[in-house]
Enzyme design. Structure first.
Site, short mmCIF file in Angstrom:
data_model
loop_
_atom_site.label_atom_id
_atom_site.label_comp_id
_atom_site.label_asym_id
_atom_site.label_seq_id
_atom_site.Cartn_x
_atom_site.Cartn_y
_atom_site.Cartn_z
NE ARG A 3 -3.79 1.84 2.73
CZ ARG A 3 -5.11 1.75 2.48
NH1 ARG A 3 -5.61 0.66 1.97
NH2 ARG A 3 -5.90 2.75 2.75
CG HIS A 30 -8.19 1.20 -3.20
ND1 HIS A 30 -7.50 0.13 -2.67
CD2 HIS A 30 -8.82 1.79 -2.15
CE1 HIS A 30 -7.71 0.08 -1.37
NE2 HIS A 30 -8.50 1.06 -1.02
CD GLN A 33 -13.03 0.08 -0.52
OE1 GLN A 33 -12.21 0.11 0.37
NE2 GLN A 33 -14.30 -0.22 -0.31
CG ASP A 121 -12.55 8.03 -1.92
OD1 ASP A 121 -12.55 8.11 -0.68
OD2 ASP A 121 -11.54 7.71 -2.59
CB CYS A 161 -13.57 3.23 -0.11
SG CYS A 161 -12.89 4.88 -0.40
NE ARG A 189 -10.55 -3.32 1.39
CZ ARG A 189 -9.79 -2.27 1.64
NH1 ARG A 189 -10.34 -1.09 1.84
NH2 ARG A 189 -8.47 -2.36 1.62
N1 NVA Z 1 -8.96 7.86 -2.61
C1 NVA Z 1 -8.59 7.53 -1.26
C2 NVA Z 1 -8.98 6.12 -0.92
C3 NVA Z 1 -8.83 5.78 0.53
C4 NVA Z 1 -9.21 4.35 0.87
C5 NVA Z 1 -7.10 7.77 -1.08
O1 NVA Z 1 -6.32 7.38 -1.94
O2 NVA Z 1 -6.73 8.36 -0.09
#
Ligand code: NVA
Length: 202
Positions: A3, A30, A33, A121, A161, A189
């Site tokens: 990550r 992602h 997710q 989001d 998410c 998840r």
């Molecule tokens: N778009 C967000 C997703 C977080 C799960 C980020 O990248 O921070």
């Protein structure tokens, strides 16, 4: 599992590994997710095929994976976002080539109209190095509120998410409302990650 911020880190790691590498989130995509979101939708509402999913807000890493999923699982995807915050062009071209049913508009109600699921989001993603005030101002009309949920199907669900910035991309009423499935989505998840690890181990 990696990550990270820059997607090129994932590519570089994978070049130097002889075992599978799971993308746990990058600035580009992602996928973990979205696997959970598809599972959650199907658990509650049956097959996602031909259903209408609406995304309102930033054309970010989560929507990148949602576009890939729309092609893979054959659902309709309507995306409403302001100018300058559209999803990645390359993934849109890929989706078009692969007959994805993707519609992009600037009008939030056009995207949410008769949707089976409304998603969003946070507006500022991790590592976003942009003018935050300018971005928030542009995204303000794309907030998921009761008006948006009323335009969707009566039994539509709301997904996010997490973590959410209440009062920005979503109101308290929607987050805590009957249509919100955000906690089930988070729980799923765990199950989806277990399946991905099992798949990698064959
Ligand atoms: N778009 C967000 C997703 C977080 C799960 C980020 O990248 O921070």
């Amino acid at each position: 599992m990696l990550r990270t911020h820059a997607h090129k880190n994932v590519l570089e790691f994978s070049k130097n590994l002889d075992i599978p590498l799971i993308n746990g989130l990058t600035d580009l995509s992602h996928p973990c997710q979205i696997m959970s979101d598809v599972m959650t939708f199907e658990e509650l509402k049956g097959s996602i095929k031909n259903k209408k999913i609406a995304w309102l807000g930033d054309g970010n890493n989560v929507v990148y994976s949602l576009i890939e999923a729309a092609v893979q699982f054959e659902f309709q995807l309507s995306i409403a976002c302001p100018k300058g915050y559209e999803p990645n062009k390359k993934i849109l071209q890929w989706a078009k080539k692969n007959k994805g049913d993707i519609f992009i508009t600037k009008n939030p109600l056009e995207a949410s109209n008769s949707a089976d699921c409304v998603m969003t989001d946070k507006w500022i993603s991790m590592g976003d190095k942009i003018n935050k005030n300018k971005k928030k101002k542009a995204l303000k009309p794309y907030q998921i509120n009761e008006k948006i949920m009323k335009s969707a199907n009566k039994d539509a669900i709301f997904m996010h998410c997490l973590p959410a910035n209440r009062g920005e991309e979503v109101t308290d009423e929607v987050m805590d409302g009957k249509q919100s499935v955000v906690w089930l989505e988070a729980l799923n998840r765990i199950h989806v990650q277990k399946s991905i690890i099992q798949w990698c181990l064959k």
